[in-house]
Design an enzyme around this catalytic site. Structure first.
Site, PDB file in Angstrom:
ATOM      1  N   SER A 256       0.826  -1.197   0.000  1.00  0.00           N
ATOM      2  CA  SER A 256       0.000   0.000   0.000  1.00  0.00           C
ATOM      3  C   SER A 256       0.857   1.241   0.000  1.00  0.00           C
ATOM      4  CB  SER A 256      -0.878   0.013   1.252  1.00  0.00           C
ATOM      5  OG  SER A 256      -0.029   0.162   2.370  1.00  0.00           O
ATOM      6  N   LYS A 257       0.295   2.318  -0.555  1.00  0.00           N
ATOM      7  CA  LYS A 257       1.089   3.544  -0.672  1.00  0.00           C
ATOM      8  C   LYS A 257       1.336   4.186   0.680  1.00  0.00           C
ATOM      9  CE  LYS A 257      -2.776   6.448  -2.218  1.00  0.00           C
ATOM     10  NZ  LYS A 257      -3.294   7.223  -3.329  1.00  0.00           N
ATOM     11  N   ARG A 258       0.598   3.754   1.681  1.00  0.00           N
ATOM     12  CA  ARG A 258       0.863   4.228   3.041  1.00  0.00           C
ATOM     13  C   ARG A 258       2.286   3.883   3.462  1.00  0.00           C
ATOM     14  NH1 ARG A 258      -3.279   5.616   7.538  1.00  0.00           N
ATOM     15  NH2 ARG A 258      -3.604   7.517   6.365  1.00  0.00           N
TER      16      ARG A 258
END
Ligand code: GLU
Length: 498
Positions: A256-258
Site C-alpha cells: 500500500s502507498k501508506r
C-alpha cells in the site's frame, strides 16, 4: 472445440497506476500470448467522482513503458468495444441485463433507506452476525412495488442469493474453493442512480468480451460466488478463475502507498529499467523452469506455465529490484544503449522543457544548473538531522507537518501545482501556522535545500509517490515517529483536518 484464450486487466483510473496493475497485466499477457490468445485492457471507470482522464492516460503510458502491450482497449478499439465502462453505461448496455434478471425473479427492487440498512446492520452485528442485507424487500407484493415506483421512491436492484448450502468453484491455482452462501450478501447490481456496480459490470463485460480466463488478485475470491451465480442466472459459461497472490509490503501487509511507493511512475522516476521491473514482477509470482532469476518478457512468455505460479505471499522488496536492475544495466546495455536510455529517461528535451521555466530566471551560467536542479533527477536527497532542524519551527511541528502532508497527499487524486498549493494552504490554516513555516520542512524534504525552484511546480514534476517517499525519508531523518506518537497524531489529524 476449446475456446480461444482471452484475458483482460480492468484497472480503475484513479490516481497513479499501481504496480499491482502491471503485475496482473503481465500475467494476463504472458498467459494469453503463450496460448496464442488475446489480452484486453478494459477501463473500469464507473466511479465517475474518482475517475480521471489523467489517470487513464497514465495507465496507458505506464503499461506501454513496461512493454505490456494489449490487443484491444479504449485507445486501440477492437470488435468487443467500447472498452471503457462509462461508455458502456452511456450505451445503456447493462440495463437490459438487470431487467432480465428482475423478470426472471433472480433480482429484485430494494427500496430500503440508508437509515433502515444502518439499523439492520447494527442489530445483526450486535448479535455477532455478519452484516448482510436481510431480504426485507423480497417480501414486497407486486402492488406495493408498483405504488412505490409510481411515487418515485428511490431504489436499487439486488441479486437473489441462496441462504443455504455453499458455492464450490475451481480456481486453477488453488483447486476447489468452498464458500457458504450465507457469507454472500444480496449484492446491489444497479445503484439508485442507474449505474451498474462492479459485480454486474464485470460479469456482463467478461461475457460479452468473450473472456476465457479471469486472472485477478486474491482479494476477489470472496466475490467469485456472486459472479458464478450471475453467470448461472444468465445461462452463460463461467470463465476459468485464476486468483493471483497479492503483492505485499515487507511487513507482509497488502502493498500500500501508506508504507511503500506503489506507483509505476515512481519506479520509472527512480531510474529503474522497464525490463527489470517487468522481470521483477514476473519473478514475484512465478519462476523460470531453469531457475534463472533474470529473464525477459519474451523468455517468460515462451516458457509460461500457469502451474509454475507460486502461491506464497510475494514481498515487493525494492532492494531486490535494485539488484536486478543493476544486472540489467550492466549485463544487457552497451555503452551506446546506456547513453540512449539515460537520455530517454530524464536527460531529454521534453523533460528539460519542464525544468527550464523553473530555473531560467535563477541562473546566469549553465554550470549553475546542475546544483540547483539535481533534486529533480535524484532519488532521495541527502539530508541530515541537522538540515531538518529548523530555527523557526520546533521539531514536533516539523514531524507533524511532514506526517500530515503524507496523509493529505495520499488522498489527492489529481497531482498538479494548483491542487498542491490548495492542499498546503489548507494545511497551514487548519494547523493555524504560517504557510512559510509549513513549507519550510517540506522544501528541505523535497529538494534537500532550504531554497529551491518553485516548490509546487517541482513537486508536480516529481510526481506523487516520489514526493511522498521523500517526505517519509525526511521524517525518518528527524528520528521518525514512534507507534504511540503515530496513534496520537492520527487522532488529532482526524479532528484537526476535518
Ligand atoms: N477493477 C478491479 C481491480 O482492478 C478489477 C478486478 C477484476 O479483475 O475483476 O482490482
Amino acid at each position: 472445440m476449446t475456446k480461444k484464450v482471452r484475458t483482460r486487466v480492468a484497472p480503475s483510473p484513479t490516481g497513479d497506476p499501481h504496480v499491482g496493475t502491471a503485475y496482473m497485466a503481465l500475467f494476463c499477457l504472458a498467459f494469453a500470448r503463450q496460448q496464442g490468445g488475446e489480452f484486453i485492457l478494459r477501463i473500469e471507470d464507473t466511479d465517475a467522482a474518482r475517475s480521471t482522464k489523467e489517470s487513464e492516460d497514465s495507465i496507458f503510458q505506464s503499461l506501454e513503458w513496461l512493454g505490456l502491450e494489449w490487443d484491444e482497449g479504449p485507445d486501440k478499439g477492437g470488435p468487443f468495444g467500447p472498452y471503457r465502462q462509462s461508455e458502456r453505461v452511456a450505451e445503456g448496455l447493462y440495463r437490459g441485463y438487470v431487467d432480465q434478471l428482475v423478470s426472471q425473479g433472480d433480482a429484485f427492487l430494494c427500496f430500503c433507506s440508508a437509515e433502515r440498512l444502518n439499523e439492520m446492520r447494527n442489530e445483526l452485528m450486535a448479535k455477532g452476525l455478519s452484516a448482510q442485507y436481510d431480504g426485507y424487500c423480497l417480501g414486497l407484493s407486486k402492488a406495493e412495488i408498483s405504488t412505490k415506483i409510481e411515487n418515485g421512491e428511490s431504489h436499487v436492484i439486488r441479486m437473489k442469493v441462496p441462504r443455504e448450502g455453499s458455492c464450490v468453484f475451481p480456481d486453477k491455482l488453488r483447486g476447489d474453493i468452498e464458500i457458504e452462501w450465507s457469507q454472500i450478501d444480496m449484492q446491489i447490481l444497479l445503484k439508485s442512480d442507474g449505474n451498474p456496480t462492479y459485480h454486474l459490470a464485470v460479469v456482463v463485460d467478461d461475457h460479452l468480451m468473450e473472456i476465457s480466463h479471469i486472472i485477478r488478485g486474491e482479494e476477489w475470491i470472496n466475490s467469485a460466488p456472486k459472479h458464478i451465480l450471475l453467470h448461472q442466472y444468465f445461462g452463460w459459461d463461467m470463465p476459468e478463475l485464476i486468483h493471483m497472490p497479492l503483492l505485499r509490503n515487507p511487513d507482509k501487509s497488502k502493498l500500500s502507498k501508506r508504507k511503500n511507493p506503489t506507483s509505476i511512475n515512481f519506479y520509472k522516476r527512480m531510474g529503474f529499467l522497464p525490463e527489470a521491473l517487468v522481470n521483477y514482477l514476473g519473478m514475484l509470482g512465478w519462476s523460470m523452469p531453469n531457475g534463472e532469476e533474470k529473464f525477459s518478457l519474451d523468455e517468460m512468455i515462451a516458457s509460461f506455465d500457469i502451474n509454475r505460479i507460486s502461491l506464497g505471499a510475494p514481498v515487493f522488496d525494492i532492494e531486490k529490484l535494485k539488484w536486478l536492475n543493476g544486472r540489467w544495466l550492466r549485463e544487457e546495455l552497451s555503452d551506446e544503449q546506456f547513453a540512449d536510455r539515460l537520455n530517454e529517461w530524464a536527460y531529454n528535451r521534453e523533460n528539460l522543457l519542464k525544468i527550464i521555466p523553473l530555473i531560467k530566471e535563477r541562473v546566469d551560467l549553465f554550470t549553475e544548473i546542475a546544483p540547483m536542479a539535481t533534486f529533480l533527477v535524484e532519488g532521495m536527497p541527502s539530508i541530515s538531522e541537522e538540515d531538518m532542524t529548523l530555527k523557526k519551527v520546533p521539531e514536533d511541528i516539523v514531524k507533524k507537518v511532514l506526517q500530515y502532508a503524507i496523509w493529505e497527499t495520499e488522498a489527492l487524486n489529481n497531482w498538479n501545482r494548483d491542487n498542491l498549493n490548495a492542499l498546503f494552504t489548507r494545511l497551514a490554516e487548519k494547523l493555524d501556522l504560517k504557510i512559510r513555516d509549513v513549507l519550510a520542512p517540506v522544501f528541505i524534504a523535497i529538494s534537500g535545500q532550504p531554497v529551491s525552484p518553485p516548490l509546487f511546480d517541482s513537486m508536480a514534476i516529481l510526481g506523487s509517490d516520489m514526493c511522498r517517499a521523500r517526505l517519509r525519508h525526511a521524517l525518518n531523518v528527524t528520528g521518525g515517529i514512534s507507534k504511540k506518537q503515530l496513534k496520537k497524531l492520527e487522532k488529532s489529524y482526524r479532528s484537526e483536518m476535518r
